[in-house]
Structures are given as structure tokens and as C-alpha cells.
Write a protein that holds these residues in place. Structure first.
Motif, PDB file in Angstrom:
ATOM      1  N   UNK A 135      44.951  21.048  35.285  1.00 61.80           N
ATOM      2  CA  UNK A 135      46.371  20.718  35.420  1.00 61.80           C
ATOM      3  C   UNK A 135      47.176  21.954  35.052  1.00 61.80           C
ATOM      4  N   UNK A 136      48.126  22.314  35.903  1.00 62.05           N
ATOM      5  CA  UNK A 136      48.937  23.509  35.635  1.00 62.05           C
ATOM      6  C   UNK A 136      50.392  23.235  35.969  1.00 62.05           C
ATOM      7  N   UNK A 153      56.759  21.941  38.069  1.00 59.48           N
ATOM      8  CA  UNK A 153      55.972  20.906  38.747  1.00 59.48           C
ATOM      9  C   UNK A 153      54.515  20.965  38.291  1.00 59.48           C
ATOM     10  N   UNK A 154      53.886  19.803  38.238  1.00 59.16           N
ATOM     11  CA  UNK A 154      52.460  19.749  37.912  1.00 59.16           C
ATOM     12  C   UNK A 154      51.657  19.986  39.188  1.00 59.16           C
ATOM     13  N   UNK A 155      50.832  21.030  39.161  1.00 60.12           N
ATOM     14  CA  UNK A 155      49.990  21.405  40.294  1.00 60.12           C
ATOM     15  C   UNK A 155      48.543  21.432  39.815  1.00 60.12           C
ATOM     16  N   UNK A 182      43.918  22.181  26.706  1.00 59.46           N
ATOM     17  CA  UNK A 182      44.433  21.184  27.644  1.00 59.46           C
ATOM     18  C   UNK A 182      44.142  19.762  27.149  1.00 59.46           C
ATOM     19  N   UNK A 183      42.946  19.565  26.612  1.00 56.21           N
ATOM     20  CA  UNK A 183      42.596  18.238  26.105  1.00 56.21           C
ATOM     21  C   UNK A 183      43.461  17.848  24.914  1.00 56.21           C
ATOM     22  N   UNK A 184      43.793  18.821  24.068  1.00 55.69           N
ATOM     23  CA  UNK A 184      44.690  18.550  22.953  1.00 55.69           C
ATOM     24  C   UNK A 184      46.084  18.179  23.454  1.00 55.69           C
ATOM     25  N   UNK A 185      46.553  18.863  24.482  1.00 58.48           N
ATOM     26  CA  UNK A 185      47.846  18.530  25.077  1.00 58.48           C
ATOM     27  C   UNK A 185      47.835  17.115  25.644  1.00 58.48           C
ATOM     28  N   UNK A 196      57.135  14.885  29.557  1.00 57.72           N
ATOM     29  CA  UNK A 196      56.977  16.136  30.286  1.00 57.72           C
ATOM     30  C   UNK A 196      55.664  16.807  29.885  1.00 57.72           C
ATOM     31  N   UNK A 197      54.767  17.076  30.839  1.00 55.11           N
ATOM     32  CA  UNK A 197      53.508  17.745  30.489  1.00 55.11           C
ATOM     33  C   UNK A 197      53.748  19.198  30.093  1.00 55.11           C
ATOM     34  N   UNK A 198      52.858  19.749  29.319  1.00 54.85           N
ATOM     35  CA  UNK A 198      52.974  21.128  28.842  1.00 54.85           C
ATOM     36  C   UNK A 198      51.717  21.915  29.196  1.00 54.85           C
TER      37      UNK A 198
END
Length: 306
Positions: free
Chosen positions: A69-70, A75-77, A98-101, A168-170
Motif C-alpha cells: 500500500x502506498x 491517493x492510496x495506490x 506498514x503492519x504497525x500503521x 486517512x492511511x499513512x
């Protein structure tokens, strides 16, 4: 048939890696990539899995992959990494982050749910075998507890872009995703590009930045893709000289419209750019350290499935 985009229960899939491989073989898949979201646990779990496969059981070429995930312009791509080294330290450092996020996002959603009298999410997530917690798991919880009728309602009412508990993803940046896949010896491709609902111009800008960062390919054929979109993506690959891939994005046997191997093959326009013709693509002997009775040829992915 070649399927280079599937998920196991280590992200948001329903099956163990062994069960996924068996289903792929039963469906006539000759080359399979496991590409869990932000996790490579499927390739590190054989000693711990109660349901494992002997090398002699595997009648296909197994490709190690990941789906990162980026973020790009807010935008999430999703970026696929194929033929990666799952033991690569640099990649695993990013996956841990990423897993911690993902856990932090789930905790934020849980806090909002608790404030509205919906409890039990934390215990539910702890009971799952997954390593990369996603919104699909939270949607399943909402369905199980009766707060949502189905996945569509769970996302539209609670978890989607306009949902009550949207967060909102980070994630890492697009360039970071490409860089870490390269560090792990992999080939990076933009996953399911039509699902981002980008205009032609915006998709062009995304691919400009992706290629500038070292990105190499595009997922051309995948589930629920209209024929005109398929050929549009094939032409993009052709004109941009990108490697072309195909994958079902399989998650669960219940989603029969996204079953493993049930995808169209690559159109003629981009078959010569099929990613399995990439110079870094492993031979049948090295793909997974296991026997492979179905070597991949130039036309192996052209079969069309209903």
C-alpha cells in the motif's frame, strides 16, 4: 493459466497458503503468485503451518510476491512486487512499519466504534491468523456483530471514503514502494489501475511518476474489468513499454467472480511484454525451490476464462 495476484489469510484472504495452492491447481493455474498485502508471512510459515504442502504436491510454478500500500498525491495506490526475496531485510523493515500503521489505523477505528457503543473489535482482530490487518477484517466484524448487512454497506456506511469511521492511511510513498521491491530483487507493477477512478490525464501522471521511480509494469487483466478497459491498459503497456501482468486478486472462494485463475489472458497488443518474459523471471527450477511440471511459455497466459 497464469494468476499473479492472490491473497492468503496472512492478509485479508480466507485460505492458508497450502489451500490456495491446491485451489489454484484444481482451477488449472500453471503459475501462481501469492501477493499478500504488506506481508510475506505466507513464504515464511511452512514450519508453523498445520496445513502444508510437500514439494511433490506442487504442480505449478510458485512466485513469491507482495502487494504494498502506498500514497501518491494523497491517493492510496497498490504496488505489486513479483519475484521478490521474502527474506530481504530492507523489504521486511518496510513491511514491519506498514503492519504497525495498519494496527494503528485499526486502533483509531476501534476508538470511534467504542465511542458509539460498538465493542469487541480488538478481541476479534486478535483472534485472526492474519499479519496485515485491513479494513476488510473490520468490515467482517461489523457484519458478524450485525452492524452491517454486507461488505458494501460496511464500507459505504462506516469504512469507505465517505464512511463514518474513515481514517486517512499513512502508507509509504509510491517511490518508497518501488525502491523496496527493487531492493528485494523484485519487479514492481501498478495493481488494478482502473479501480483508482483516475482520468486519463491523472493516470498518465501516476505512470510518469511510477516509471521515473523505477516502476516497470502494469496489471492489465484482473477481475471485474470491462473489455474496453482491458484493451486500454494493454495499449498503455505497449506505448509506455511496460511489462504487462494479469491476476484475479483472489481473496475467498465465496467471491466466485474473483476466483483464482478466472481471468482473461493478456490481449495480443501486449503479449510480448508479458511479465513472465522479463529477464529476471525465474526458471521452473528456481521459481520456488520446488518442482514445476508446467514451465511458463510466451502464450501461457493467453487463455480466456468466463
Amino acid at each position: 493459466m497464469i494468476d499473479l495476484h492472490t491473497h492468503t489469510r496472512y492478509s485479508d484472504g480466507a485460505l492458508s497458503p497450502a489451500a490456495l495452492v491446491r485451489r489454484a491447481i484444481a482451477n488449472g493455474v500453471r503459475c501462481l503468485a501469492i501477493t499478500d498485502h504488506d506481508s510475506v508471512a505466507a513464504f515464511q510459515s511452512q514450519a508453523e503451518e498445520p496445513d502444508t504442502l510437500e514439494a511433490s504436491d506442487i504442480d505449478l510454478q510458485l512466485i513469491r510476491g507482495v502487494e504494498l500500500s502506498s500514497l501518491w498525491q494523497g491517493r492510496e495506490i497498490h504496488i505489486l512486487g513479483l519475484v521478490i526475496d521474502p527474506e530481504n531485510e530492507t523489504l521486511n523493515h518496510l513491511l514491519t512499519r506498514q503492519q504497525q500503521l495498519r494496527r494503528e489505523r485499526a486502533a483509531r477505528i476501534n476508538e470511534q466504534l467504542c465511542q458509539n457503543g460498538i465493542t469487541g473489535l480488538e478481541a476479534y482482530l486478535d483472534s485472526l491468523p492474519c499479519q496485515a490487518i485491513g479494513r476488510n477484517h473490520i468490515a467482517d466484524f461489523l457484519i458478524t456483530t450485525g452492524y452491517a448487512r454486507d461488505k458494501q454497506q460496511a464500507f459505504s456506511k462506516y469504512l469507505g471514503n465517505k464512511g463514518k469511521y474513515r481514517t486517512q492511511p499513512q502508507w509509504c510513498t509510491l517511490a518508497e514502494a518501488v525502491e523496496h521491491i527493487a531492493q528485494a530483487g523484485g519487479i514492481s507493477l501498478v495493481a488494478h489501475p482502473e479501480r483508482y477512478r483516475l482520468s486519463n490525464g491523472k493516470l498518465g501522471l501516476l505512470l510518469d511518476d511510477f516509471q521515473a521511480a523505477g516502476g516497470q509494469g502494469l496489471e492489465v487483466s484482473y477481475s471485474n474489468l470491462a473489455p474496453e478497459q482491458l484493451y486500454r491498459l494493454a495499449r498503455l503497456c505497449q506505448t509506455r513499454k511496460m511489462w504487462a501482468s494479469q491476476g484475479s486478486d483472489f481473496h475467498s472462494p465465496e467471491a466466485t467472480w474473483m476466483d483464482v485463475g478466472k481471468i482473461r489472458g493478456l490481449p495480443p497488443e501486449c503479449r510480448e511484454q508479458a511479465v513472465w518474459l522479463h529477464p529476471s523471471w525465474p526458471t521452473s527450477e528456481t521459481a520456488s525451490g520446488q518442482a514445476n511440471r508446467h514451465p511458463v511459455s510466451a502464450d501461457a497466459g493467453t487463455q480466456s476464462n468466463p
